[in-house]
Design an enzyme around this catalytic site. Structure first.
Site, short mmCIF file in Angstrom:
data_model
loop_
_atom_site.label_atom_id
_atom_site.label_comp_id
_atom_site.label_asym_id
_atom_site.label_seq_id
_atom_site.Cartn_x
_atom_site.Cartn_y
_atom_site.Cartn_z
N GLU A 45 -11.24 -4.54 12.28
CA GLU A 45 -11.16 -5.58 13.31
C GLU A 45 -12.42 -6.44 13.30
O GLU A 45 -13.36 -6.19 12.55
CB GLU A 45 -10.92 -4.91 14.68
CG GLU A 45 -9.60 -4.18 14.68
CD GLU A 45 -9.18 -3.64 16.04
OE1 GLU A 45 -10.03 -3.57 16.96
OE2 GLU A 45 -7.99 -3.28 16.18
N GLU A 56 -2.56 -1.66 5.88
CA GLU A 56 -1.67 -1.82 4.72
C GLU A 56 -2.18 -2.90 3.77
O GLU A 56 -2.18 -2.74 2.55
CB GLU A 56 -0.26 -2.22 5.18
CG GLU A 56 0.44 -1.20 6.05
CD GLU A 56 0.18 -1.38 7.54
OE1 GLU A 56 -0.94 -1.76 7.93
OE2 GLU A 56 1.13 -1.15 8.32
N CYS A 94 2.26 -7.74 6.92
CA CYS A 94 2.12 -6.71 5.88
C CYS A 94 3.42 -6.51 5.12
O CYS A 94 3.41 -6.30 3.89
CB CYS A 94 1.64 -5.40 6.50
SG CYS A 94 -0.08 -5.50 7.07
N1 THU Z 1 -2.47 -2.84 12.58
C1 THU Z 1 -2.43 -2.31 11.32
O1 THU Z 1 -3.48 -1.91 10.78
N2 THU Z 1 -1.25 -2.25 10.68
C2 THU Z 1 -0.07 -2.70 11.21
O2 THU Z 1 0.89 -2.84 10.50
C3 THU Z 1 0.00 -3.03 12.64
C4 THU Z 1 -1.30 -3.37 13.26
C5 THU Z 1 -3.76 -2.90 13.27
C6 THU Z 1 -4.27 -4.28 13.55
C7 THU Z 1 -5.14 -4.06 14.75
O3 THU Z 1 -6.43 -3.69 14.30
C8 THU Z 1 -4.52 -2.87 15.46
O4 THU Z 1 -3.63 -2.27 14.54
C9 THU Z 1 -3.76 -3.23 16.73
O5 THU Z 1 -2.85 -4.24 16.49
#
Ligand code: THU
Length: 136
Positions: A45, A56, A94
């Site tokens: 993040e 992913e 993704c």
């Molecule tokens: N997130 C992922 O890493 N993969 C996904 O497919 C869905 C969302 C992460 C993005 C963000 O850091 C957190 O999950 C909340 O949305």
């Protein structure tokens, strides 16, 4: 040979590396190549929010940057504070990245608990995908 449960364990392990101070939702992914290699990723993040990348895509881009182009399956695990409380399915962006490199029968394992996962194909999660074929 990597089995599905082992790939799920790698995704859970990768979740431990997540940098998610804003959403507190930790996500890990483990991508298996056709040649049997595994590339992992976690969500990363950012204080500006929009630069955030999903687990992913980190796994895919790391693998592609290492010269890989052929993929068999991916396992994804995630949850608030790294606690898996059900499915954390791949987001639409993704899924689109998967469609760039993978065939419709690419396998997506969504970890749902300590010893459980759901199994999908890419075509189930992204029907009628827009792919490189559409711009030939
Ligand atoms: N997130 C992922 O890493 N993969 C996904 O497919 C869905 C969302 C992460 C993005 C963000 O850091 C957190 O999950 C909340 O949305």
């Amino acid at each position: 040979m990597m089995n599905e449960k082992e790939l799920c364990s790698k995704a859970v392990e990768a979740m431990g590396k997540a940098y998610a101070p804003y959403s507190k939702h930790k996500v890990g992914a483990a991508l298996l190549t056709e040649s049997g290699k595994i590339f992992t990723g976690c969500n990363i993040e950012n204080a500006a929010y929009s630069p955030t990348v999903c687990a992913e895509r980190v796994a895919f881009f790391t693998a592609v940057a290492a010269g890989e182009r052929n993929f068999k399956s991916i396992a994804v695990a995630g949850g608030k504070d790294g606690i898996i409380g059900g499915a954390f399915p791949p987001c639409g962006v993704c899924r689109q990245v998967m469609a760039e490199f993978c065939s419709p029968d690419f396998i997506i394992l969504v970890v749902t608990g300590n010893n459980s996962f759901k199994k999908y194909t890419l075509s189930e999660l992204l029907p009628e995908a827009f792919t490189p074929k559409n711009i030939e």
